[in-house]
Write an enzyme that holds these catalytic residues in place. Structure first.
Site, PDB file in Angstrom:
ATOM      1  N   TYR A 176      45.720  64.981  34.789  1.00 31.94           N
ATOM      2  CA  TYR A 176      47.035  65.579  35.042  1.00 31.94           C
ATOM      3  C   TYR A 176      47.231  66.858  34.232  1.00 31.94           C
ATOM      4  O   TYR A 176      47.986  67.732  34.632  1.00 31.94           O
ATOM      5  CB  TYR A 176      48.148  64.603  34.653  1.00 31.94           C
ATOM      6  CG  TYR A 176      48.565  63.618  35.721  1.00 31.94           C
ATOM      7  CD1 TYR A 176      47.621  62.837  36.382  1.00 31.94           C
ATOM      8  CD2 TYR A 176      49.905  63.450  36.050  1.00 31.94           C
ATOM      9  CE1 TYR A 176      48.012  61.925  37.333  1.00 31.94           C
ATOM     10  CE2 TYR A 176      50.304  62.532  37.000  1.00 31.94           C
ATOM     11  CZ  TYR A 176      49.353  61.775  37.642  1.00 31.94           C
ATOM     12  OH  TYR A 176      49.750  60.861  38.594  1.00 31.94           O
ATOM     13  N   ASP A 209      37.671  50.956  40.810  1.00 35.80           N
ATOM     14  CA  ASP A 209      37.647  50.489  42.207  1.00 35.80           C
ATOM     15  C   ASP A 209      37.687  48.960  42.248  1.00 35.80           C
ATOM     16  O   ASP A 209      38.449  48.356  43.019  1.00 35.80           O
ATOM     17  CB  ASP A 209      36.427  51.052  42.966  1.00 35.80           C
ATOM     18  CG  ASP A 209      35.112  50.898  42.212  1.00 35.80           C
ATOM     19  OD1 ASP A 209      35.134  50.539  41.008  1.00 35.80           O
ATOM     20  OD2 ASP A 209      34.051  51.128  42.834  1.00 35.80           O
TER      21      ASP A 209
HETATM   22  C1  IPM Z   1      54.900  58.267  38.477  1.00 38.21           C
HETATM   23  C2  IPM Z   1      54.957  59.380  39.497  1.00 38.21           C
HETATM   24  C3  IPM Z   1      54.625  60.705  38.815  1.00 38.21           C
HETATM   25  C4  IPM Z   1      53.215  60.589  38.289  1.00 38.21           C
HETATM   26  C5  IPM Z   1      54.798  61.958  39.694  1.00 38.21           C
HETATM   27  C6  IPM Z   1      56.170  62.044  40.307  1.00 38.21           C
HETATM   28  C7  IPM Z   1      54.487  63.210  38.931  1.00 38.21           C
HETATM   29  O1  IPM Z   1      54.135  59.117  40.573  1.00 38.21           O
HETATM   30  O2  IPM Z   1      55.667  58.308  37.506  1.00 38.21           O
HETATM   31  O3  IPM Z   1      54.098  57.359  38.653  1.00 38.21           O
HETATM   32  O4  IPM Z   1      52.249  60.815  39.038  1.00 38.21           O
HETATM   33  O5  IPM Z   1      53.064  60.274  37.102  1.00 38.21           O
END
Ligand code: IPM
Ligand code: MN
Length: 356
Positions: A143, A221
């Site tokens: 991320y 998986d």
């Molecule tokens: C979550 C959501 C978020 C993530 C998104 C909205 C950025 O899916 O909190 O799980 O991927 O962390």
């Protein structure tokens, strides 16, 4: 003596405002019962922030969260903002908020209420008694990894973890396991990814600090498959950001609906409490969403942020009573609902059971 807590409220987009309103309704009632006073301070994030200020994570929100004892968050995002540049999207605002707050440990409990074993899409005997804690690393991994880009003929993201990031999230998982069934399953993709091999090696090192905890490893998986095949084998699942995102959505369906699952994101300072589901733009504004994940997140806030165990337990008990007596929003097995509830009805019902 009345104890006072300052709560940052981020309602966000879609169903965010309606579910947060039900959570504060319930908080105010439990506050009266337990002598707690909550001072709310509303802040903008996501699409509403883009509309009001041009950016998804305004400075006022950045400064505001630092001044709170905890932050309760609804949901963000929607089709209106999907075509903006990535750094201006609502989701980027949420990621920036998590990063700013340093909330690296995302706790996502997947508990199957006895009252709802028949609401799951899986057989009752498979899901009854499930009690899993997913510990998802929240401020690292793919991320946030650099470099990342879309180029003309290729695009890339980078999955990166530092030693310190893995050590601290592993310790969170082992600490939690010590208070539960003392079993940690670390989920990775070490058969393919270097970063996962690194993760695994560090988790094995940290496990030595916790000789009472049994550590196992599973490829992601296989973990997805095992969650559906035999979810009761899991106690604590420890995993990275993207695997935790995916597995917690899968785990949520054991409970009957993603509308039930809360989360707590903790780290160095102020914690962030949010339902794991999204903003559900398709049903926003119709008062048919399920506020229970957000009400449960408020309960987690009372427990983890404020140490108000009694108030937290009272909310959990009121939710169970409402479900036991057949109150259901449309997402949780409306077929066996005795009373089909709107979002605000459900908040009222939980509040009523609190006062009972
Ligand atoms: C979550 C959501 C978020 C993530 C998104 C909205 C950025 O899916 O909190 O799980 O991927 O962390
Ligand atoms: Mn998610």
């Amino acid at each position: 003596m009345v104890k006072k807590y300052k709560i940052g409220l981020i309602k966000g987009d879609g169903i965010g405002p309606e579910i947060i309103d039900e959570a504060t309704k319930v908080l105010n009632v439990v506050g009266k019962i337990c002598d707690l006073e909550f001072e709310y301070s509303e802040m903008l994030l996501g699409g509403v922030a883009i509309d009001a200020t041009g950016v998804p994570f305004p400075d006022a929100t950045r400064d505001g969260v630092d001044k709170c004892d905890a932050v309760l968050f609804g949901a963000i995002g929607g089709p209106k903002w999907d075509n903006l540049d990535r750094h201006l999207r609502p989701e980027s605002g949420l990621l920036a908020l998590r990063s700013h707050m340093g909330t690296f440990a995302n706790l996502r409990p997947a508990i199957v209420y006895d009252e709802l074993v028949n609401a799951s899409t899986l057989k009752a005997e498979v899901v009854s008694g499930v009690d899993i804690m997913v510990v998802r690393e929240l401020t690292g991994g793919i991320y946030f990894g650099q470099p990342r880009a879309i180029e003309n003929d290729r695009a890339f993201n980078t999955m990166v973890y530092t030693r310190e990031e893995v050590q601290r999230i592993a310790r969170v998982a082992f600490d939690i396991a010590m208070k539960r069934d003392k079993r940690v399953c670390s989920v990775d993709k070490a058969n393919v990814l270097e970063v996962s091999q690194f993760w695994r090696d560090i988790v094995i090192e940290i496990a030595k600090e916790y000789p009472e905890v049994e550590l196992t490893h599973m490829y992601v998986d296989n973990a997805a498959m095992q969650l559906i095949r035999n979810p009761k084998q899991f106690d604590v699942i420890l995993t990275g950001n993207i695997f935790g995102d995916i597995l917690s959505d899968a785990a949520s369906m054991l409970s009957g609906s993603i509308g039930l699952l809360p989360s707590a994101s903790t780290g160095a300072g102020v914690g962030l409490y949010e339902p794991i589901h999204g903003s559900a733009p398709d049903i926003a504004g119709q008062n048919i969403s399920n506020p229970l994940a957000t009400i449960s997140s408020a309960s987690m806030m009372l427990k983890y942020a404020f140490g108000e165990l009694e108030a937290s337990q009272k909310i959990d008990d009121a939710i169970k009573s409402a479900l036991r007596d057949g109150y259901r929003t449309g997402d949780i097995g409306a077929y066996d609902a005795k009373v089909l509830c709107s979002c605000s009805d459900m908040g009222d019902i939980v509040a009523k059971y609190l006062m009972a």
